[in-house]
Design a protein around this motif. Structure first.
Motif, PDB file in Angstrom:
ATOM      1  N   ALA A 541      41.669  33.766  34.322  1.00 33.35           N
ATOM      2  CA  ALA A 541      40.494  34.636  34.378  1.00 33.35           C
ATOM      3  C   ALA A 541      39.669  34.390  35.644  1.00 33.35           C
ATOM      4  CB  ALA A 541      39.640  34.421  33.126  1.00 33.35           C
ATOM      5  N   ILE A 542      39.433  33.117  35.965  1.00 33.74           N
ATOM      6  CA  ILE A 542      38.618  32.814  37.150  1.00 33.74           C
ATOM      7  C   ILE A 542      39.373  33.187  38.426  1.00 33.74           C
ATOM      8  CG2 ILE A 542      37.532  30.944  38.448  1.00 33.74           C
ATOM      9  CD1 ILE A 542      36.907  29.591  35.783  1.00 33.74           C
ATOM     10  N   GLY A 543      40.670  32.958  38.458  1.00 40.07           N
ATOM     11  CA  GLY A 543      41.453  33.348  39.631  1.00 40.07           C
ATOM     12  C   GLY A 543      41.456  34.851  39.838  1.00 40.07           C
ATOM     13  N   THR A 544      41.575  35.618  38.751  1.00 38.68           N
ATOM     14  CA  THR A 544      41.552  37.078  38.861  1.00 38.68           C
ATOM     15  C   THR A 544      40.182  37.560  39.316  1.00 38.68           C
ATOM     16  OG1 THR A 544      43.211  37.230  37.103  1.00 38.68           O
ATOM     17  CG2 THR A 544      41.958  39.226  37.600  1.00 38.68           C
ATOM     18  N   ALA A 545      39.123  36.948  38.783  1.00 38.13           N
ATOM     19  CA  ALA A 545      37.771  37.343  39.194  1.00 38.13           C
ATOM     20  C   ALA A 545      37.516  37.028  40.658  1.00 38.13           C
ATOM     21  CB  ALA A 545      36.741  36.627  38.307  1.00 38.13           C
ATOM     22  N   ALA A 546      37.979  35.867  41.124  1.00 43.23           N
ATOM     23  CA  ALA A 546      37.787  35.517  42.533  1.00 43.23           C
ATOM     24  C   ALA A 546      38.522  36.488  43.448  1.00 43.23           C
ATOM     25  CB  ALA A 546      38.277  34.082  42.786  1.00 43.23           C
ATOM     26  N   ALA A 547      39.739  36.881  43.055  1.00 41.99           N
ATOM     27  CA  ALA A 547      40.498  37.827  43.873  1.00 41.99           C
ATOM     28  C   ALA A 547      39.831  39.194  43.900  1.00 41.99           C
ATOM     29  CB  ALA A 547      41.920  37.954  43.340  1.00 41.99           C
ATOM     30  N   ALA A 548      39.121  39.552  42.813  1.00 45.69           N
ATOM     31  CA  ALA A 548      38.469  40.856  42.747  1.00 45.69           C
ATOM     32  C   ALA A 548      37.130  40.874  43.485  1.00 45.69           C
ATOM     33  CB  ALA A 548      38.263  41.258  41.288  1.00 45.69           C
ATOM     34  N   LEU A 549      36.564  39.692  43.791  1.00 49.91           N
ATOM     35  CA  LEU A 549      35.234  39.643  44.396  1.00 49.91           C
ATOM     36  C   LEU A 549      35.241  39.188  45.853  1.00 49.91           C
ATOM     37  CD1 LEU A 549      33.266  38.047  41.400  1.00 49.91           C
ATOM     38  CD2 LEU A 549      33.273  40.444  42.101  1.00 49.91           C
ATOM     39  N   ILE A 550      36.215  38.388  46.244  1.00 50.09           N
ATOM     40  CA  ILE A 550      36.236  37.804  47.596  1.00 50.09           C
ATOM     41  C   ILE A 550      37.298  38.522  48.430  1.00 50.09           C
ATOM     42  CG2 ILE A 550      36.553  35.704  48.931  1.00 50.09           C
ATOM     43  CD1 ILE A 550      35.775  34.138  46.410  1.00 50.09           C
TER      44      ILE A 550
END
Length: 818
Positions: A541-550
């Motif tokens: 979840a955190i990896g997917t969120a980071a890829a979607a924001l950065i």
């Protein structure tokens, strides 16, 4: 190149289904390498550890981890590169073990270091295979020190164990799993033969009297899809130097397989039109079925038997009672059977002796492979990321984007996971690593997450049941049975990984359950595995969120980039067709350009794959667009074969065909402008006696325009007729400067072979063309300075500054001497 042996062209065999499911046996080889690596690594770790006085668990852990990573990360296709990678593995591994052991008393620094190691892995991957191995072994070495405390006094002995395991694995792999790229290509060619037979078998079943053709036609469509993937894979393998030392022979092999695939696809369409049609008389239907059965069962070295069968079909179609449309389709099927037989015969003839006539130009790869299969979303995503670069700090965006995402995500995952489970925090970090490797879009990350969750649940159930069964075995036998289960499950998981990621997860979790059973009571296994599942989900979840924001790359953006690449490939094919007809001696590769269109469509389909498959009958607008794109690609491939003819055209016809193809290329490139219809002009020209030799190609060009016009209209582009008298400015002259060059050297007075690459002042590649007999043509260049790089197998790269002068439509000539 050598003649394909009998095992490639021979009659059907009982084990063909294995090659049909795994062309080239890449999946099976991956599982076999992992099995050999695990068994040898564990044996070497245990034996060397006992000899050096190291605890058995440490020896097994060090050797086993090296064996596991050798199976996954070392898959070179030459013995020399395999040896280099294997002997390099212990170096970063031993260094990370030492670093982890020294930092063990400082937990804070240890957590920071393992996060940095994971981030560095995604940075080092840009350096090639050894960079990836360095990052992976640094991360895994630190992981081992966190799982099992390692005394610093044993570091030297553990380094020796790692070296012994690497040498042992290398020796076993060179003995039992030696890289054989030529054999891999032959097996892939055999898979092409197997799928070809599946197509004709399904076609014959669809034409059987009294048969219900729907099921057979669906089977034929699936077989045609597998044929397409297999030919793409063969083209990708031909790009490797070990596969085809003779580029002319490789080009001819590519051409013959391309022609066979086009004939097979056309045969399938003809059968579809005849299946279930009431106007097909019994004798004609029987002749077609017999011809298809012969094609299925014949030894490909004796495909001449197809020609008499095709003659019988022609006779029945012309003299029987079939209606006009059925007779026309049957005649087309007979023609395609002849074309299929000729293409396969030429393919087999290639290599029996030196080709009498070399390819028009040497082979140039147009298909990129990833893990032995045609690339999916990777090239489109990379192209989109490269567009985010620019001047100044933006130059670092393509390089630092993923490491930055992983570094930020690791900084969040590590403290949260550490707070949840303490010393098992690495489960969350592993989830982050998994979601970041091999995924380019949010859909791919979510799909991988689903596979991870489902595989973990199934593996947990099977693993607990297996652990309970093994618990009834006492003494040392229990340990040996446990190790056997672990090795077998990991090897089977590695075999199934490229088919479905969930298969690997199931095998891994079953293996881990046997290890957890040593320190966890059976009553606590459920909670432990649930915790592991939750921490994996946290990392995902955190990896997917980071890829979607950065510095995000959206799924929609990658999809649009893949479609743009497909349009560009089609435009280049149209320009190549125009060049072929204007200058018959021009060094163009129409089949290669059409294969590039095919590969671009494969990438677009991979990116557009939905997260949830919709039921039949609920096709989306995107699905309809992909259907039209697939139809356009079929027309493009038939156009490439039909247009590649040597014909003398009058100046009027030559100018008109160039104008028509050029207008199609313009419409493909200018997406904001109306679509200019060229089908009427192409069909009118096809009826011209002076263009009789090009009638089939012009009909395919018109059909391609019809399909693309429907696709453009569905996307909201207005359609405009293109009057035959409308002036069309060639794209290269209207948009840039044309540079024609010649390269000579003392060793090759007739001209050098190689590549010419244009690099702008920012280091970005602007053009790349093939030299043929020392000549090359660069189109669409902008005025200004650039670097011209000449490279080839016969010369080291040579770079020269080039000042492009003039205005749009001008030409510049260049001579270079190496």
């Amino acid at each position: 190149m050598v003649r394909p042996p009998d095992r490639v062209s021979g009659p059907p065999r009982t084990w063909d289904w294995i090659l049909a499911a795994d062309p080239g046996l890449g999946h099976l080889q991956n599982g076999w390498r992992t099995l050999l690596g695990m068994v040898t690594g564990l044996a070497a770790g245990y034996g060397t550890g006992q000899a050096l006085g190291v605890p058995a668990m440490l020896g097994l852990m060090v050797g086993g981890m090296l064996g596991l990573m050798s199976g996954f990360a070392v898959s070179e296709n030459t013995a020399r590169r395999t040896a280099r990678s294997m002997l390099y593995l212990p170096v970063p591994y031993a260094a990370s073990l030492a670093l982890g052991a020294w930092l063990a008393p400082h937990r804070g620094l240890e957590l920071v270091l393992i996060g940095a190691a994971l981030t560095a892995t995604f940075l080092l991957v840009r350096l090639g295979p050894l960079g990836l191995l360095t990052g992976m072994m640094l991360f895994n070495g630190l992981l081992v020190t966190m799982i099992v405390p390692i005394p610093t006094a044993l570091l030297g002995k553990l380094a020796l164990i790692a070296l012994a395991a690497a040498v042992g694995i290398l020796a076993v792999r060179l003995l039992l799993a030696r890289p054989t790229p030529r054999e891999d290509l032959l097996r892939t060619q055999r898979a092409f033969v197997v799928h070809t037979r599946a197509v004709v078998d399904a076609a014959a079943a669809a034409l059987e009297p009294g048969a219900r053709p729907e099921r057979a036609l669906r089977r034929m469509d699936r077989a045609l899809q597998r044929v397409n993937v297999t030919t793409l894979t063969i083209d990708g393998r031909l790009a490797e130097p070990e596969m085809a030392a003779d580029p002319e022979a490789a080009e001819l092999l590519h051409q013959h397989l391309f022609d066979a695939e086009v004939a097979l696809d056309g045969l399938g369409r003809a059968v579809r039109g005849l299946a279930g049609r009431p106007g097909v008389p019994g004798p004609l239907r029987e002749a077609l079925v017999v011809a298809l059965r012969i094609a299925r069962d014949a030894h490909l070295g004796r495909v001449g038997a197809l020609h008499p069968a095709a003659d019988v079909v022609r006779h029945e179609a012309r003299t029987g009672t079939a209606d006009a449309e059925a007779a026309a389709r049957a005649l087309r099927a007979a023609e395609l059977l002849d074309a299929l037989a000729d293409s396969l015969a030429r393919w087999l003839e290639l290599g029996r002796s030196t080709p009498r006539a070399a390819g028009r130009v040497p082979f140039h790869p147009t298909v990129v492979l990833e893990r032995g299969l045609p690339a999916g979303s990777g090239p489109a995503a990379q192209e989109l990321v490269d567009r985010k670069g620019g001047s100044g700090w933006r130059r670092a965006v393509p390089v630092l984007r993923v490491p930055l995402q992983v570094g930020v995500a690791a900084a969040v995952v590590i403290p949260v996971a550490d707070a949840v489970s303490g010393h098992r925090f690495y489960w969350g970090l592993i989830g982050l690593m998994i979601v970041s490797f091999g995924t380019n879009t949010t859909h791919e990350k979510l799909r991988k997450f689903a596979h991870r969750m489902v595989g973990t649940v199934i593996g947990a159930v099977l693993g607990i049941l297996t652990a309970r069964l093994l618990a009834h075995i006492g003494g040392r036998a229990h340990v040996w049975w446990m190790l056997a289960v672990i090795v077998a499950c990991i090897a089977l998981g590695a075999w199934g990984m490229q088919r479905k990621y969930a298969y690997w997860v199931i095998g891994l979790v079953v293996a881990l359950c046997q290890m957890y059973a040593f320190e966890t009571p059976m009553s606590g296994m459920d909670g432990l595995l649930a915790l592991r599942l939750g921490e994996n989900a946290l990392g995902f979840a955190i990896g997917t969120a980071a890829a979607a924001l950065i510095i995000p790359v959206s799924t929609r953006g990658v999809r649009l980039e893949a479609v743009r690449g497909w349009r560009q490939a089609l435009a280049e094919l149209a320009e190549q067709v125009a060049e072929r007809w204007r200058e018959p001696e021009a060094p163009v590769r129409l089949r290669g350009s059409a294969r590039a269109v095919d590969a671009a469509l494969f990438r677009a389909q991979a990116v557009a794959r939905p997260l949830v498959r919709m039921p039949s009958g609920l096709a989306s607008r995107r699905d309809l667009g992909l259907g039209l794109a697939a139809s356009a690609t079929r027309h493009a491939k038939r156009l490439a074969t039909a247009a590649d003819v040597d014909v003398q055209l009058s100046p009027r016809v030559r100018a008109e065909v160039g104008r028509i193809a050029g207008r199609l290329a313009e419409s493909l490139r200018e997406v904001d402008a109306p679509w200019h219809r060229i089908a009427p002009a192409a069909r009118a020209l096809a009826a011209d006696p002076d263009a009789a030799r090009l009638a089939v190609a012009l009909d395919e060009l018109a059909a391609l325009d019809d399909t693309l016009a429907r696709l453009a209209e569905s996307r909201g582009r207005p359609l405009e007729d293109d009057p035959a008298t409308a002036p069309v400015r060639p794209r290269a002259r209207a948009r840039g400067i044309l540079v024609r060059g010649e390269v000579r050297c003392a060793e090759h007075p007739d001209g050098c072979a190689g590549w010419v690459t244009v690099v702008d002042e920012r280091g970005r590649r602007r053009a790349r063309v093939r030299m043929c007999a020392g000549r090359f043509t660069l189109s669409g260049l902008a005025p200004g300075g650039c670097t011209l790089v000449v490279s080839g197998a016969q010369h080291p790269p040579r770079a020269e500054f080039l000042l492009v002068r003039g205005g749009p439509g001008s030409e510049q000539h260049l001579r270079m001497r190496l």
